[in-house]
Structure formats: C-alpha cells, structure tokens
Design an enzyme around this catalytic site. Structure first.
Site, PDB file in Angstrom:
ATOM      1  N   ASP A   1       0.892  -1.302  -0.027  1.00 30.28           N
ATOM      2  CA  ASP A   1      -0.059  -0.072   0.082  1.00 30.28           C
ATOM      3  C   ASP A   1       1.014   1.250   0.001  1.00 30.28           C
ATOM      4  O   ASP A   1       1.949   1.377   0.846  1.00 30.28           O
ATOM      5  CB  ASP A   1      -1.017   0.005   1.111  1.00 30.28           C
ATOM      6  CG  ASP A   1      -1.897   0.933   0.966  1.00 30.28           C
ATOM      7  OD1 ASP A   1      -3.001   1.047   0.491  1.00 30.28           O
ATOM      8  OD2 ASP A   1      -1.602   2.260   1.631  1.00 30.28           O
TER       9      ASP A   1
ATOM     10  N   GLU B   1      -4.482   2.296  -4.495  1.00 31.85           N
ATOM     11  CA  GLU B   1      -2.945   2.331  -4.593  1.00 31.85           C
ATOM     12  C   GLU B   1      -2.714   1.012  -3.795  1.00 31.85           C
ATOM     13  O   GLU B   1      -1.553   0.965  -3.175  1.00 31.85           O
ATOM     14  CB  GLU B   1      -2.301   3.514  -3.357  1.00 31.85           C
ATOM     15  CG  GLU B   1      -3.049   3.488  -2.097  1.00 31.85           C
ATOM     16  CD  GLU B   1      -4.229   4.293  -1.825  1.00 31.85           C
ATOM     17  OE1 GLU B   1      -4.596   4.463  -0.642  1.00 31.85           O
ATOM     18  OE2 GLU B   1      -5.212   4.290  -2.854  1.00 31.85           O
TER      19      GLU B   1
END
Length: 442
Positions: free
Chosen positions: A296, A339
């Site tokens: 992440d 993301e």
C-alpha cells in the site's frame, strides 16, 4: 519493523545449489528494458532471493521428474488468462452443442415417423438411436469438464449417420444439401483447427459418395453443376473458418481485458485468484512454500490532492514498473485497486518474502516519479503472509497479509511486517499477536 533508514539487506547465493541462468541475448535486451537491466546486473538479477529454482524447471520431490512451468510475466499472462479464455470458449461451445442436441432430438423424432411410413426400417432405427443418444447427452454435458471429448463422441456418429444417408440408395439427391451443415457445425463445436480437419474429411467422403451415386446423371454432368456445388460448399467452409478465427481472437482479447488492470497493465484481482489456485496446487503437491505480499502506497491521496489525478495515475504506472523490475519472472504483481497491490511469490517462505518486501520498500522509497515539472516521491508499507494450510483461500491469505500491512501502517508506515502464525480457515479474521509478527532485522 523497519524504518526508511534501514541498511540494505545483503542477499547470499549458495553456489552449489543455485543454477545461474544464462544472460539474455542482445536482441532481447534491445526490445526488453527488463532484460537490459538483467544483462547489466549479471546473473544475480534474475534470482534475487537465493532460491534454488532460478530456471523455470522444477523437480518433483517424490517422482524425481522435471516439470516445466511457463513463465508468467506481468504483461503476458498466459496461465490464468488462458483459463479465462477457455471458460468463455467452453460456455459458447456448450450452448451450441445444447442447441444441436435439441434439434437432433426433434428432427430425429420426425425422421423416425417419416422413415416408418416409408418402410425404411434401417434408417428409422438409426434415427431413433441418435434421438435417444442426443437426449441423453443433453443431461451429460450440463456439468461435464470434458466437453470437447463428449462433443467428439456425438459429432462423429452424427456425421457417420449422415454419410450412411448419403450412401443409402433409398434417399434422394436432395439429401446432399446437408453437406453444407458439416463445416458450420464442425467449426462451431470443435474450433478452428480440429473443426477444419473434421470438415475436410467428411465433406470429402460426401463428395465421393455423391459422385458414386449420381455422377452419371445428366443433371450432374451439365456444365457448371459440380462447380456450383463445390463452390457453395467451399464458401460455407471459408466463412465458418473465418468466423471461428475472429470469434476466438475476440474472446482472447476479452479474457485478457477481464484479467488486466487498465491503468497499470498489471494483472487484476481476478487473475491473481486464478493464479493462486494453480500455485496452491503446486504447493500442496511439492511442499514448496508460497507467499503473498500486500503493498500500500503511503499517503497516496496527497499526491492526487496536490498534483491532480493525472499525476497520481502516472505515479501508479511508474511504481508498477518499479515492482515489475524488482521481481523474478515467475512472480506476479497485480493491482487490487486504488493504491493497493498484491504479489504472489512462488517457492518463497516467510523469511525470503520478508527480504523481497524490504527490497521492494527500498526500491519504491528511492525511486522518484517525475510528472511534468513535479518530482513525486513515495513510500510503501508492506505485509507478508505465507500459505500454511491447503484449505486456505486467496481471501484468507490476503486477509492475513492485510493485517500485517495494517500493523506496518500503525507503526509509522514505510515498513515491512510479516506474519508467521499458522492460519485457521474460518470466516473470522485470525488474531495476530505481537510475538507472531516477524520483522525485518534492524
């Protein structure tokens, strides 16, 4: 847990056990930036973890046999995307076969009555058998995994009965109109290559039978008669072949699109789930480890807020390339959404996965994403989990990696946390205690 200033972890290779791959050819380096990087860094670039399977051949631990595994680069996704294509194709062919079986049963029943009234008992019995056979197959093909085999089991007798009808002296010349159906059905049910081969064989047999029975008739010997029949049959064959080739190509494109993230060009979650099942099967068979990384990007929303979504999209594509370049060819990175990324690491235990994750964290932190006049620098938090039970699903393993990722975020981001607990498959999330978390060395 490891902060941003952690010293780089050195990776060692056992010269006695690691088979070093040969360097890529210069021609490949020109076309492939990744190959250029591998050529520049030398053999170690292709096996950054010190594992014993730098080539794509694996030795089965029990049978002693070498099993070749196709490489699965992130751009060309052969295995899972091929399965998706097979799924589209099987659904299409199953539907066509069901329609053909229904028509065979209905027309067969009608011909049973027609042949009974005409006292053509041999043809009547054959049509009755084909009708019963078609009705039986309607139930068989609903859940079978061997659709092509059952299709061949049906299509060969179906065409053979047709050939007997052509040969029978009791039928008229108009029965040869069924020849035009042969290439159409063969291509729809068997595909471009096998369908073409079956079509050529049975159309050839039908042509011989036609000349044997009616070659001496005046209507056949008239100028252009044979040419008209041959050209009509060839036209149907060519159109069927072209249609099947176009359909297969379109389905292949659709299956690739269904398995690919449109922004980064990476595999998506659907692809990773299918690939995980293949890797898990290998894990159960050979006993080799399988790990999953969850990645992440830290504070990524700020990139969109400060520089715009175009900059954010460019940064995601850039980071995707960084991760691709820092993995082996048979490891697979995919985008889960936003993301978040996930990486399947074959033949990798939790400690090796931890080293890979730390290498990726360092590569991302040291990479600058340039967009227009801006230099965007990002960091990443990573969670590592290793498959411990064959009952675990992709969602189970992803959930454990996500827990580790959450702990890395909570500890300050730009860190790697690995989980070493044994999973307990259940609907609830496994609890993770501090002593269960393996961290990168400080």
């Amino acid at each position: 847990m490891v902060g941003g200033g952690l010293a780089r972890i050195e990776r060692r290779h056992d010269n006695a056990s690691v088979r070093r791959p040969s360097l890529p050819r210069p021609a490949d380096c020109k076309r492939n930036p990744r190959a250029q990087r591998a050529a520049a860094l030398g053999p170690h670039a292709r096996n950054q973890r010190g594992t014993t399977h730098s080539s794509s051949a694996r030795r089965h631990p029990k049978r002693g046999m070498v099993t070749l595994r196709t490489g699965r680069g992130p751009r060309g996704m052969p295995r899972a995307s091929h399965k998706a294509h097979e799924g589209f194709e099987a659904h299409h062919r199953r539907a066509v076969l069901q329609v053909l079986l229904v028509l065979t049963a209905v027309c067969g029943a009608a011909y049973v009555v027609i042949n009974l009234r005409a006292e053509q008992y041999v043809l009547m019995v054959i049509e009755l058998l084909m009708t019963v056979f078609a009705c039986t197959l309607l139930f068989v093909i609903r859940g079978t995994r061997h659709l092509k085999a059952w299709t061949i089991v049906f299509i060969i007798p179906f065409y053979s009965v047709m050939m007997y009808g052509f040969y029978s002296p009791e039928t008229e010349i108009t029965v040869f109109g069924w020849v035009l159906v042969i290439p159409l059905l063969a291509h729809l049910l068997l595909g471009r290559r096998l369908g073409a081969a079956v079509s050529v064989f049975f159309v050839g047999v039908a042509g011989v039978l036609f000349l044997y029975r009616f070659g001496g008739d005046a209507i056949v010997q008239a100028p252009g008669s044979i040419a008209n029949i041959a050209m009509a049959t060839a036209t149907v064959f060519a159109l069927s072949h072209f249609y099947e080739a176009s359909r297969e190509q379109a389905e292949r494109r659709l299956s690739d699109m269904a398995m690919t993230d449109s922004l980064t060009g990476l595999p998506n979650r659907a692809y990773l789930e299918q690939l995980f099942e293949d890797e898990k099967q290998w894990h159960v068979t050979s006993g080799t480890p399988l790990s999953l990384l969850m990645v992440d990007l830290d504070f990524f929303k700020q990139v969109n807020d400060r520089h715009g979504h175009d900059a954010g999209d460019a940064a995601l594509r850039d980071i995707a390339g960084v991760m691709r370049d820092n993995l082996r060819e048979h490891d697979t990175v995919g985008r889960l959404g936003g993301e978040e990324f996930a990486i399947l690491l074959s033949d990798t235990d939790v400690h090796q996965g931890l080293m890979v994750a730390e290498g990726l964290r360092h590569a991302i932190a040291s990479h600058g994403c340039r967009h227009e006049a801006h230099m965007i620098r990002l960091t990443a938090s990573l969670g590592v989990a290793t498959l411990s039970l064959p009952e675990e699903t992709f969602a189970d393993l992803l959930r454990r990696a996500d827990h580790c990722l959450y702990r890395a975020k909570r500890a300050g981001r730009n860190r790697v946390v690995a989980n070493t607990t044994t999973a307990v498959p259940s609907e609830t999330t496994p609890s993770i205690h501090p002593h269960d978390d393996a961290t990168s060395p400080k």
